[in-house]
Design an enzyme around this catalytic site. Structure first.
Site, PDB file in Angstrom:
ATOM      1  N   GLY A 183       0.832  -1.197   0.000  1.00  0.00           N
ATOM      2  CA  GLY A 183       0.000   0.000   0.000  1.00  0.00           C
ATOM      3  C   GLY A 183       0.862   1.240   0.000  1.00  0.00           C
ATOM      4  O   GLY A 183       1.935   1.254  -0.623  1.00  0.00           O
ATOM      5  N   CYS A 196       8.544   5.415  14.503  1.00  0.00           N
ATOM      6  CA  CYS A 196       9.552   4.377  14.777  1.00  0.00           C
ATOM      7  C   CYS A 196      10.237   3.853  13.524  1.00  0.00           C
ATOM      8  O   CYS A 196      11.424   4.102  13.320  1.00  0.00           O
ATOM      9  CB  CYS A 196       8.915   3.226  15.546  1.00  0.00           C
ATOM     10  SG  CYS A 196       8.166   3.780  17.088  1.00  0.00           S
TER      11      CYS A 196
HETATM   12  C1  UGA Z   1       6.542  -0.495  15.388  1.00  0.00           C
HETATM   13  C2  UGA Z   1       6.839  -1.988  15.660  1.00  0.00           C
HETATM   14  O1  UGA Z   1       5.855  -2.793  15.002  1.00  0.00           O
HETATM   15  C3  UGA Z   1       6.801  -2.260  17.164  1.00  0.00           C
HETATM   16  O2  UGA Z   1       7.129  -3.622  17.404  1.00  0.00           O
HETATM   17  C4  UGA Z   1       7.823  -1.343  17.839  1.00  0.00           C
HETATM   18  O3  UGA Z   1       7.827  -1.510  19.253  1.00  0.00           O
HETATM   19  C5  UGA Z   1       7.468   0.095  17.543  1.00  0.00           C
HETATM   20  O4  UGA Z   1       7.483   0.303  16.105  1.00  0.00           O
HETATM   21  C6  UGA Z   1       8.517   0.971  18.184  1.00  0.00           C
HETATM   22  O5  UGA Z   1       9.672   0.949  17.735  1.00  0.00           O
HETATM   23  O6  UGA Z   1       8.227   1.615  19.196  1.00  0.00           O
HETATM   24  P1  UGA Z   1       4.326   0.982  15.321  1.00  0.00           P
HETATM   25  O7  UGA Z   1       5.199   2.133  14.926  1.00  0.00           O
HETATM   26  O8  UGA Z   1       3.278   1.172  16.364  1.00  0.00           O
HETATM   27  O9  UGA Z   1       5.223  -0.250  15.829  1.00  0.00           O
HETATM   28  O10 UGA Z   1       3.596   0.510  13.970  1.00  0.00           O
HETATM   29  P2  UGA Z   1       3.514  -0.798  13.070  1.00  0.00           P
HETATM   30  O11 UGA Z   1       2.323  -1.578  13.437  1.00  0.00           O
HETATM   31  O12 UGA Z   1       4.822  -1.491  13.006  1.00  0.00           O
HETATM   32  O13 UGA Z   1       3.224  -0.132  11.651  1.00  0.00           O
HETATM   33  C7  UGA Z   1       4.197   0.717  11.065  1.00  0.00           C
HETATM   34  C8  UGA Z   1       3.743   1.197   9.725  1.00  0.00           C
HETATM   35  O14 UGA Z   1       3.786   0.136   8.775  1.00  0.00           O
HETATM   36  C9  UGA Z   1       2.321   1.764   9.654  1.00  0.00           C
HETATM   37  O15 UGA Z   1       2.337   2.953   8.903  1.00  0.00           O
HETATM   38  C10 UGA Z   1       1.547   0.671   8.952  1.00  0.00           C
HETATM   39  O16 UGA Z   1       0.447   1.187   8.227  1.00  0.00           O
HETATM   40  C11 UGA Z   1       2.602   0.124   8.013  1.00  0.00           C
HETATM   41  N1  UGA Z   1       2.348  -1.267   7.560  1.00  0.00           N
HETATM   42  C12 UGA Z   1       2.282  -2.285   8.462  1.00  0.00           C
HETATM   43  C13 UGA Z   1       2.213  -1.526   6.205  1.00  0.00           C
HETATM   44  O17 UGA Z   1       2.292  -0.618   5.357  1.00  0.00           O
HETATM   45  N2  UGA Z   1       1.994  -2.828   5.795  1.00  0.00           N
HETATM   46  C14 UGA Z   1       1.909  -3.849   6.677  1.00  0.00           C
HETATM   47  O18 UGA Z   1       1.719  -5.004   6.232  1.00  0.00           O
HETATM   48  C15 UGA Z   1       2.057  -3.573   8.044  1.00  0.00           C
END
Ligand code: UGA
Length: 419
Positions: free
Chosen positions: A239, A246
Site C-alpha cells: 500500500g 519508529c
Molecule cells: C513499530 C513496531 O511494530 C513495534 O514492534 C515497535 O515496538 C514500535 O514500532 C517501536 O519501535 O516503538 P508501530 O510504529 O506502532 O510499531 O507501527 P507498526 O504496526 O509497526 O506499523 C508501522 C507502519 O507500517 C504503519 O504505517 C503501517 O500502516 C505500516 N504497515 C504495516 C504496512 O504498510 N503494511 C503492513 O503489512 C504492516
C-alpha cells in the site's frame, strides 16, 4: 507498571502532559489506556510530576524518552536520553537500577553505563528494549511477546536480572520468552526487529511495483507466499507504505550508526527499503492525479485517513498526511477525514481542510483517496458513497476495499499493485 502492582511515579518535563495525566486524562489516543490509567490511579500506586526530585527513593528508574531523527540528519538525536540520565544521577543510590527503554544506536548503553559508574552512586544500568505497537500498547505492555534484558557482565548483571524479574514478575510467571544478553545485543535486537519489519513491508511494496507493470495482483501474491510459514502473511500488506515515529527514523538511524562503525555496506539495503517506501506515497499521489486526468487544480479530493495507521492519533511521518499535503501542494481542494488524528494534523498543516463527518467529506468529491484503513472507512457502503461524490473514483492506498464490490457500485477503483 502500576497495574502490575508496582508503586510508580511518572516524570515528564511537559507540564500540560503531567496536568492531564494527573487528572486521569491520556495526552494521546491509545485504545484501552484511559481505562487502565483510571484503574491504576485508583490503586493509589500511580502519580505524575514534573519534578525530577520525586524519583528519590525509587529503586528502578525507567528511561523511556524519545530518540527522534536529528534535525538535518539521519542519525538519532540522543539529547533527551542523555539529559534524562544526567537528571537522575543526583538521586541514584547504591543498588538502584536504571533501565533504558528508548531505541538507541548500538553503543549508547555502554557509554551511559560509564556515566553512571563515574557518578560513584553504586547504581547500575540495564537495557530493556520496548516492542509495543501503537494501537495495542496496553496489551503489549501487560503481556509482552518477549523480554530482552541487556545487562553488564558479572554480579551487577545478575542483580539486574533479579531486579527486572521482579519488575516483570507477571510476564516471567507467564513463561514469556526471555533473552538475557549484553548491552550491544539488546540495543541491536530492537533496531534489527524494526529494520526487518520495514524490509518486509518494502519487499511487498517492491512486488507491488512489479505487479503494476505486469498486471499481477500483489494481494494474492502476498496471500500465496504468506502461506509459507517461513515467510508468514503478517506485515505483507502492500500500500502507501510505513510511517510513524519508529520504523522510518529507526532504519535511518541504523544506517547512520552502521556508517559510523565503518560497516555502512551491511545495511545499505535499508536505503533502498526507505526509497521504495517513499515511492509508494508518490504513487498514490500520481494515481490520484491520473484519476483526475490531470485536472487537480481546485478539484475536491476526499482523503480518508491521516494517522500513520488505524487506532492511533499519531501523524509523525504519516504516509496519509504526506499524501494529503502533496495533493494540496498540487492545488487540489483536499478535505481530509480521520477519526482521531485531525487535531494533530491541523497543528502541523493548518492549510488543509479537515472534516470529521464522512458524508460531508465525500460530498461532491472528484476523487476519493483512502490512506489509513480505519474500520469506519473500510465499512463505507460504495452504493451510498456513489450517490454523494461528483465522480465515483477511488484510490485505495491500503488495498483494503473489496474492489469488485466498489466497481459493481459504479466506481473506478485503483489499488496499489492490483488490477
Ligand atoms: C513499530 C513496531 O511494530 C513495534 O514492534 C515497535 O515496538 C514500535 O514500532 C517501536 O519501535 O516503538 P508501530 O510504529 O506502532 O510499531 O507501527 P507498526 O504496526 O509497526 O506499523 C508501522 C507502519 O507500517 C504503519 O504505517 C503501517 O500502516 C505500516 N504497515 C504495516 C504496512 O504498510 N503494511 C503492513 O503489512 C504492516
Amino acid at each position: 507498571m502500576a497495574e502490575l502492582g508496582h508503586e510508580v511515579v511518572g516524570i515528564d518535563l511537559d507540564p500540560a502532559k503531567i496536568a492531564a495525566l494527573s487528572k486521569g486524562e491520556t495526552p494521546f489516543f491509545e485504545p484501552g489506556l484511559p481505562e487502565v490509567l483510571t484503574s491504576a490511579m485508583a490503586t493509589g500506586r500511580l502519580r505524575f510530576s514534573t519534578d525530577i526530585a520525586e524519583v528519590a527513593g525509587a529503586t528502578v528508574h525507567f528511561v523511556a524518552v524519545g530518540t527522534p531523527q536529528k534535525q538535518g540528519g539521519q542519525a538519532a538525536d540522543l539529547t533527551h536520553v542523555n539529559a534524562a540520565v544526567a537528571a537522575l544521577l543526583p538521586y541514584l543510590r547504591a543498588g538502584d537500577l536504571v533501565v533504558g527503554k528508548s531505541t538507541v544506536p548500538v553503543g549508547t548503553a555502554a557509554r551511559l553505563a560509564g556515566v553512571i559508574a563515574a557518578s560513584g552512586t553504586g547504581a547500575s544500568l540495564a537495557w530493556n528494549p520496548e516492542f509495543l505497537r501503537e494501537g495495542f500498547a496496553v496489551q503489549d505492555t501487560i503481556s509482552p511477546d518477549r523480554l530482552v534484558y541487556g545487562v553488564p557482565a558479572g554480579a551487577a548483571g545478575e542483580r539486574a536480572v533479579e531486579q527486572l524479574n521482579v519488575v516483570y514478575a507477571s510476564a516471567v510467571a507467564a513463561k514469556t520468552p526471555l533473552v538475557v544478553t549484553d548491552f550491544a545485543t539488546a540495543e541491536l535486537v530492537k533496531v534489527a526487529a524494526n529494520a526487518f519489519l520495514a524490509t518486509k513491508i518494502s519487499f511487498i511494496n517492491a512486488m507491488a511495483e512489479i505487479a503494476e507493470v505486469s498486471g499481477a495482483d500483489v494481494t494474492q501474491l502476498a496471500d500465496a507466499i504468506g502461506y509459507d510459514a517461513r515467510i508468514g502473511r503478517r506485515f505483507l500488506n502492500a500500500g502507501v507504505g510505513f510511517g510513524g515515529g519508529c520504523l522510518p527514523k529507526d532504519i535511518r538511524a541504523f544506517i547512520a550508526r552502521a556508517e559510523e562503525l565503518g560497516r555502512g555496506e551491511s545495511v545499505a539495503f535499508l536505503k533502498e527499503v526507505d526509497s521504495i517506501n517513499l515511492r509508494r506515497r508518490q504513487r498514490v499521489v500520481d494515481l490520484t492525479v491520473g484519476a483526475l486526468s490531470g485536472a487537480v487544480f481546485n478539484a475536491k479530493v476526499a482523503v480518508l485517513g491521516l494517522s500513520f495507521k488505524p487506532h492511533s492519533d499519531d501523524v509523525r511521518d504519516s504516509p496519509a498526511l504526506d499524501v494529503a499535503v502533496q495533493l494540496r501542494g498540487l492545488g487540489a481542494n483536499v478535505v481530509a477525514n480521520d477519526p482521531q488524528a485531525i487535531e494533530n494534523s491541523r497543528a502541523r498543516h493548518p492549510q488543509l481542510s479537515y472534516e470529521s463527518d464522512i458524508e460531508t467529506t465525500l460530498r461532491d468529491a472528484s476523487a476519493v483517496v483512502l490512506v489509513t484503513e480505519w474500520p469506519e472507512f473500510r465499512e463505507i457502503d460504495p452504493v451510498w458513497a456513489a450517490t454523494l461524490v461528483k465522480t465515483p473514483t477511488i484510490v485505495d492506498g491500503r488495498n483494503t476495499l473489496d474492489a469488485a464490490k466498489w466497481r459493481a457500485a459504479g466506481w473506478t477503483y485503483y489499488g496499489l499493485g492490483r488490477p
